[in-house]
Structure formats: structure tokens, C-alpha cells
Design an enzyme around this catalytic site. Structure first.
Site, mmCIF file in Angstrom:
data_model
loop_
_atom_site.group_PDB
_atom_site.id
_atom_site.type_symbol
_atom_site.label_atom_id
_atom_site.label_comp_id
_atom_site.label_asym_id
_atom_site.label_seq_id
_atom_site.Cartn_x
_atom_site.Cartn_y
_atom_site.Cartn_z
ATOM 1 N N SER A 124 -10.555 0.786 2.987
ATOM 2 C CA SER A 124 -9.926 0.425 4.266
ATOM 3 C C SER A 124 -9.156 1.612 4.831
ATOM 4 O O SER A 124 -8.345 2.216 4.141
ATOM 5 C CB SER A 124 -8.967 -0.747 4.066
ATOM 6 O OG SER A 124 -9.713 -1.903 3.764
ATOM 7 N N GLU A 132 -3.944 3.795 6.507
ATOM 8 C CA GLU A 132 -3.720 3.628 5.063
ATOM 9 C C GLU A 132 -4.146 4.907 4.346
ATOM 10 O O GLU A 132 -3.488 5.362 3.423
ATOM 11 C CB GLU A 132 -4.527 2.434 4.542
ATOM 12 C CG GLU A 132 -4.347 2.245 3.044
ATOM 13 C CD GLU A 132 -5.061 1.016 2.502
ATOM 14 O OE1 GLU A 132 -5.098 -0.031 3.175
ATOM 15 O OE2 GLU A 132 -5.598 1.114 1.380
ATOM 16 N N ARG A 150 0.803 -1.230 0.000
ATOM 17 C CA ARG A 150 0.000 0.000 0.000
ATOM 18 C C ARG A 150 0.834 1.279 0.000
ATOM 19 O O ARG A 150 0.396 2.312 0.527
ATOM 20 C CB ARG A 150 -0.983 0.039 1.176
ATOM 21 C CG ARG A 150 -2.075 -0.973 1.107
ATOM 22 C CD ARG A 150 -2.961 -0.854 -0.138
ATOM 23 N NE ARG A 150 -3.835 -2.006 -0.241
ATOM 24 C CZ ARG A 150 -3.487 -3.127 -0.893
ATOM 25 N NH1 ARG A 150 -2.332 -3.222 -1.529
ATOM 26 N NH2 ARG A 150 -4.302 -4.145 -0.930
HETATM 27 C C1 LIG Z 1 -15.079 1.521 -1.784
HETATM 28 C C2 LIG Z 1 -13.562 1.541 -1.837
HETATM 29 C C3 LIG Z 1 -12.868 0.361 -2.010
HETATM 30 C C4 LIG Z 1 -11.466 0.363 -2.061
HETATM 31 N N1 LIG Z 1 -10.814 -0.823 -2.246
HETATM 32 C C5 LIG Z 1 -9.462 -0.836 -2.324
HETATM 33 C C6 LIG Z 1 -8.753 -2.067 -2.553
HETATM 34 O O1 LIG Z 1 -9.332 -3.148 -2.700
HETATM 35 N N2 LIG Z 1 -7.398 -2.029 -2.606
HETATM 36 C C7 LIG Z 1 -6.701 -0.854 -2.470
HETATM 37 O O2 LIG Z 1 -5.460 -0.880 -2.551
HETATM 38 N N3 LIG Z 1 -7.342 0.312 -2.264
HETATM 39 C C8 LIG Z 1 -8.693 0.362 -2.192
HETATM 40 N N4 LIG Z 1 -9.359 1.560 -1.980
HETATM 41 C C9 LIG Z 1 -8.562 2.792 -1.768
HETATM 42 C C10 LIG Z 1 -8.328 3.640 -3.043
HETATM 43 O O3 LIG Z 1 -9.312 3.394 -4.011
HETATM 44 C C11 LIG Z 1 -6.947 3.389 -3.653
HETATM 45 O O4 LIG Z 1 -5.930 3.712 -2.732
HETATM 46 C C12 LIG Z 1 -6.732 4.221 -4.941
HETATM 47 O O5 LIG Z 1 -5.632 3.708 -5.609
HETATM 48 C C13 LIG Z 1 -6.528 5.705 -4.684
HETATM 49 O O6 LIG Z 1 -6.532 6.374 -5.938
HETATM 50 P P1 LIG Z 1 -7.043 7.876 -6.073
HETATM 51 O O7 LIG Z 1 -6.819 8.293 -7.484
HETATM 52 O O8 LIG Z 1 -8.433 8.002 -5.573
HETATM 53 O O9 LIG Z 1 -6.019 8.625 -5.138
HETATM 54 P P2 LIG Z 1 -6.306 9.826 -4.122
HETATM 55 O O10 LIG Z 1 -7.153 9.330 -3.004
HETATM 56 O O11 LIG Z 1 -6.756 11.026 -4.842
HETATM 57 O O12 LIG Z 1 -4.827 10.083 -3.587
HETATM 58 C C14 LIG Z 1 -4.130 9.107 -2.854
HETATM 59 C C15 LIG Z 1 -2.655 9.536 -2.800
HETATM 60 O O13 LIG Z 1 -2.099 9.462 -4.103
HETATM 61 C C16 LIG Z 1 -1.578 10.719 -4.519
HETATM 62 N N5 LIG Z 1 -1.825 10.875 -5.951
HETATM 63 C C17 LIG Z 1 -3.027 10.927 -6.589
HETATM 64 N N6 LIG Z 1 -2.856 11.071 -7.917
HETATM 65 C C18 LIG Z 1 -1.502 11.111 -8.123
HETATM 66 C C19 LIG Z 1 -0.687 11.259 -9.289
HETATM 67 N N7 LIG Z 1 -1.194 11.416 -10.517
HETATM 68 N N8 LIG Z 1 0.659 11.278 -9.118
HETATM 69 C C20 LIG Z 1 1.214 11.133 -7.882
HETATM 70 N N9 LIG Z 1 0.488 10.994 -6.745
HETATM 71 C C21 LIG Z 1 -0.861 10.974 -6.869
HETATM 72 C C22 LIG Z 1 -2.321 11.752 -3.667
HETATM 73 O O14 LIG Z 1 -1.568 12.945 -3.514
HETATM 74 C C23 LIG Z 1 -2.493 11.004 -2.365
HETATM 75 O O15 LIG Z 1 -1.331 11.101 -1.595
HETATM 76 C C24 LIG Z 1 -10.755 1.578 -1.939
HETATM 77 C C25 LIG Z 1 -11.460 2.788 -1.770
HETATM 78 C C26 LIG Z 1 -12.854 2.775 -1.729
HETATM 79 C C27 LIG Z 1 -13.599 4.076 -1.577
#
Ligand SMILES: Cc1cc2nc3c(=O)[nH]c(=O)nc-3n(C[C@H](O)[C@H](O)[C@H](O)COP(=O)(O)OP(=O)(O)OC[C@H]3O[C@@H](n4cnc5c(N)ncnc54)[C@H](O)[C@@H]3O)c2cc1C
Length: 318
Positions: A237, A307, A188
Site C-alpha cells: 500500500s 505510507e 504504520r
Molecule cells: C506485496 C506487499 C504487501 C505488503 N503488505 C503489507 C501489510 O499487509 N501490512 C504492512 O504493514 N505492510 C505491508 N507491506 C509493506 C512492507 O512490507 C512493510 O512496511 C515492511 O515492514 C517493511 O520492511 P522492510 O524490511 O522491507 O523495510 P524497508 O522497506 O527496507 O524500510 C522501511 C523503513 O524502515 C527502516 N528500516 C529498515 N530496517 C531497519 C532497521 N533494522 N532498523 C531501523 N530502521 C529500519 C528504513 O530505513 C525505512 O525507513 C507490504 C509490501 C509489499 C511489497
């Protein structure tokens, strides 16, 4: 409002910063923009500036701008793994769209190669990859957010996105041009530096029968629906799994399912999820996270690690 809170929530942008951003980005530079609509928790105060870049040259321009003006900045992806403080975020919140949302897939001999922009929706990436027979892509099915966020978080289930990465291109204020970097992927998290923005990624999968891959995807999505409160605003999570155990099991064992703080509730379905059941503030969620962490520490002797990323200014929302 106390003097400290006033200072912590005062914009860092000067009028000429605003003018310059408007001149370059037009309506895609917004000021005092509430971040709640851009997060899966539907929580978060305003960004001093919220700027959407549509291509690599716009992103480079924006990064040069924040460096010249010495403004803090932060990249927001799909907002599915962040808790943004009620006091908002100072400086510039960067968002990628336009060309950065593109996904192209090539099904070659024995492999499927996916080329995706930093803001490409993971649902689109996984669906397109599955249609070309990308083996293992089911492990990423149903994870919300963007490719860039997934890379930063090394998102996944039993297999993680890092396993499939071939090349990552980034930009940063100190090097505002797309360039490839080497990244390590851990549980993660990744070794991507805080100061880089992922602008493009190539993923490579072994190739398998499309029907089998689609079936595996479907199985995963059905399982998610049964075990996770996906219809409610949450961020998945909240805590990382400690070595050899599951955070959800520990949280459930202290009887935390259903605990509430304001509009935030520990999900009765999945103990590691906190739902916004109506009008929750970042403070509600942060208080609930602290309560859960304390209970698990006191009763199980395990210190849970977050996380979700906490971003911005945490104040009393009332
Ligand atoms: C219902 C639900 C289920 C989920 N299930 C899982 C799962 O099974 N497994 C899992 O691992 N996660 C899960 N997640 C968590 C989440 O979806 C992941 O961590 C996802 O990869 C985050 O992506 P995001 O674009 O929304 O990032 P954000 O939440 O917008 O950002 C997360 C981090 O990444 C950075 N970031 C965003 N975009 C960039 C970029 N282009 N370049 C550099 N840094 C960047 C941000 O600054 C921040 O620090 C779940 C979330 C939800 C709501």
C-alpha cells in the site's frame, strides 16, 4: 545533466573513506551499488557506499565510522516499503545480514517467545512462530521485509507487530553498542528515532494449538493472493488509510485503477498498490503518486498521506 543534478548525484565519499571501508568490510563494502535489486519495486539509483554488517561489533564499527567522517547514512531492510530516487542515495547505505538474520523460537508455558535479528526475514519469523503455536502471528503473515523494517513501520493488518514486542535492541552512531529502548507503536509508524538501527527484537505471543495457528496463516495467505498483486514488483500500500476510510476505496472511486505513468501502473487489482509493469523509474512512480493524490484531494476532499518512505535523490532519469 544540469549542474544541480550533477551536484546532487556526486558521491560524498573521499578516496580514503573508500579505502577505510574496504579495509574493514572487504567485498562487503561496495561503491556506486545500484539499489534497485534490493527493493521490492526494483527501482532506485546507486548508493555511494553499500555496506553489509554481519554482527553487532561490525555494526558498531560502521556507525563509529560514519560519525567520525560525518557521512550521512541510511538503513535499508528488505526494501519493501521504500521508493529510492533514480539519483540514488548519498553517503552510506547500511544493510544487516549474517548473525542479524537469525531467528530462534522458544515455546514455553502459555507463551511463544521469538528472538530475531534486525534483518530476519518476516516470512521466516512468522513460519517459525506459527510452528510453535504463536497466537495472532497470522496477522503478520505474508508481509514482506525484515523484522527491523517491520518495527519501524509497525507493520501489520488487523493486529500489528508492536503489539507483540517485548524488547527492542538498537545501535546508533551516538551509542554504538546494543542497548534496549522503549518504543511506542502507532498506525504504520513507531517512535523509533531516525538515528537508530534495530539490531535485535524479542516478540512474545500467547500459545495456541499449532494446527489452528497454521490454518489461520493459510487463510490469510490465500486471501492476500486473491486481493493483492503479489507477483508484480510493488511496495504494498502506497498511502496510509485516512481516519475512518480506506485509501484504496478513495483511489478506486476516482477511477485511478489502471492509470499509467511510464512503466508504473495503479494496480487494477488493488488501487492502493502501484506496480512496476516494466522499466518504471522512481520519477514515474512519484508522478503517478502525485496524480492519484491530486485526484483524491480534488474529488473527495481528502489529503492522502504516503505510507512508503521516499529516500535519496529524485531526478529526471532520462
Ligand atoms: C506485496 C506487499 C504487501 C505488503 N503488505 C503489507 C501489510 O499487509 N501490512 C504492512 O504493514 N505492510 C505491508 N507491506 C509493506 C512492507 O512490507 C512493510 O512496511 C515492511 O515492514 C517493511 O520492511 P522492510 O524490511 O522491507 O523495510 P524497508 O522497506 O527496507 O524500510 C522501511 C523503513 O524502515 C527502516 N528500516 C529498515 N530496517 C531497519 C532497521 N533494522 N532498523 C531501523 N530502521 C529500519 C528504513 O530505513 C525505512 O525507513 C507490504 C509490501 C509489499 C511489497
Amino acid at each position: 545533466m544540469s549542474a544541480t543534478t550533477r551536484r546532487a548525484t556526486a558521491t560524498l565519499l573521499r578516496p580514503d573513506d573508500r579505502k577505510a571501508l574496504r579495509r574493514i568490510f572487504g567485498e562487503r563494502a561496495r561503491f556506486q551499488e545500484p539499489l534497485a535489486p534490493y527493493t521490492s519495486w526494483k527501482i532506485g539509483g546507486p548508493a555511494d557506499a553499500f555496506v553489509t554488517a554481519h554482527d553487532e561489533s561490525e555494526l558498531a564499527q560502521l556507525l563509529r565510522f560514519v560519525l567520525q567522517r560525518r557521512l550521512p547514512w541510511w538503513i535499508l531492510g528488505g526494501g519493501s516499503n521504500v521508493l529510492v530516487g533514480d539519483g540514488g542515495v548519498r553517503g552510506v547505505v547500511v544493510r544487516l545480514a549474517g548473525e542479524f538474520a537469525g531467528v530462534s523460537v522458544i515455546a514455553g508455558v502459555g507463551e511463544v517467545v521469538v528472538d530475531a535479528g534486525g534483518s530476519a526475514d518476516m516470512a521466516l519469523v512468522t513460519a517459525k512462530a506459527a510452528s510453535a503455536g504463536a497466537s495472532g502471528v497470522d496477522s503478520l503473515a505474508g508481509i514482506p521485509g525484515t523484522v527491523g523494517g517491520s518495527l519501524r513501520m509497525n507493520a501489520g493488518t488487523d493486529r500489528e507487530i508492536g503489539e507483540f514486542v517485548r524488547t527492542v535492541w538498537v545501535q546508533s552512531p551516538s551509542r554504538p553498542e546494543p542497548h534496549a529502548v522503549s518504543v511506542q507503536y502507532l498506525y504504520r509508524r513507531s517512535t523509533l528515532e531516525r538515528e537508530v538501527i534495530v539490531s535485535r527484537v524479542t516478540l512474545a505471543f500467547a500459545r495456541r494449538g499449532v494446527r489452528d495457528v497454521r490454518e489461520d496463516m493459510q487463510t490469510r495467505l490465500v486471501r492476500r493472493k486473491k486481493t493483492q498483486p503479489i507477483a508484480l514488483p510493488n511496495a504494498g500500500s502506497c498511502f496510509r488509510n485516512p481516519n475512518g476510510d480506506k485509501a484504496a476505496r478513495l483511489i478506486e472511486s476516482v477511477g485511478a485503477k489502471g492509470w499509467r505513468e511510464g512503466g508504473a501502473e495503479v494496480s487494477p487489482l488493488h488501487a492502493n498498490f502501484i506496480n512496476n509493469v516494466g522499466g518504471a523509474t522512481a520519477k514515474d512512480v512519484a508522478t503517478l503518486l502525485a496524480r492519484v493524490r491530486r485526484a483524491v484531494r480534488d474529488r473527495c476532499g481528502v489529503e492522502l498521506q504516503l505510507e512508503v518512505h521516499l529516500v535519496g535523490v529524485f531526478i529526471d532519469a532520462t
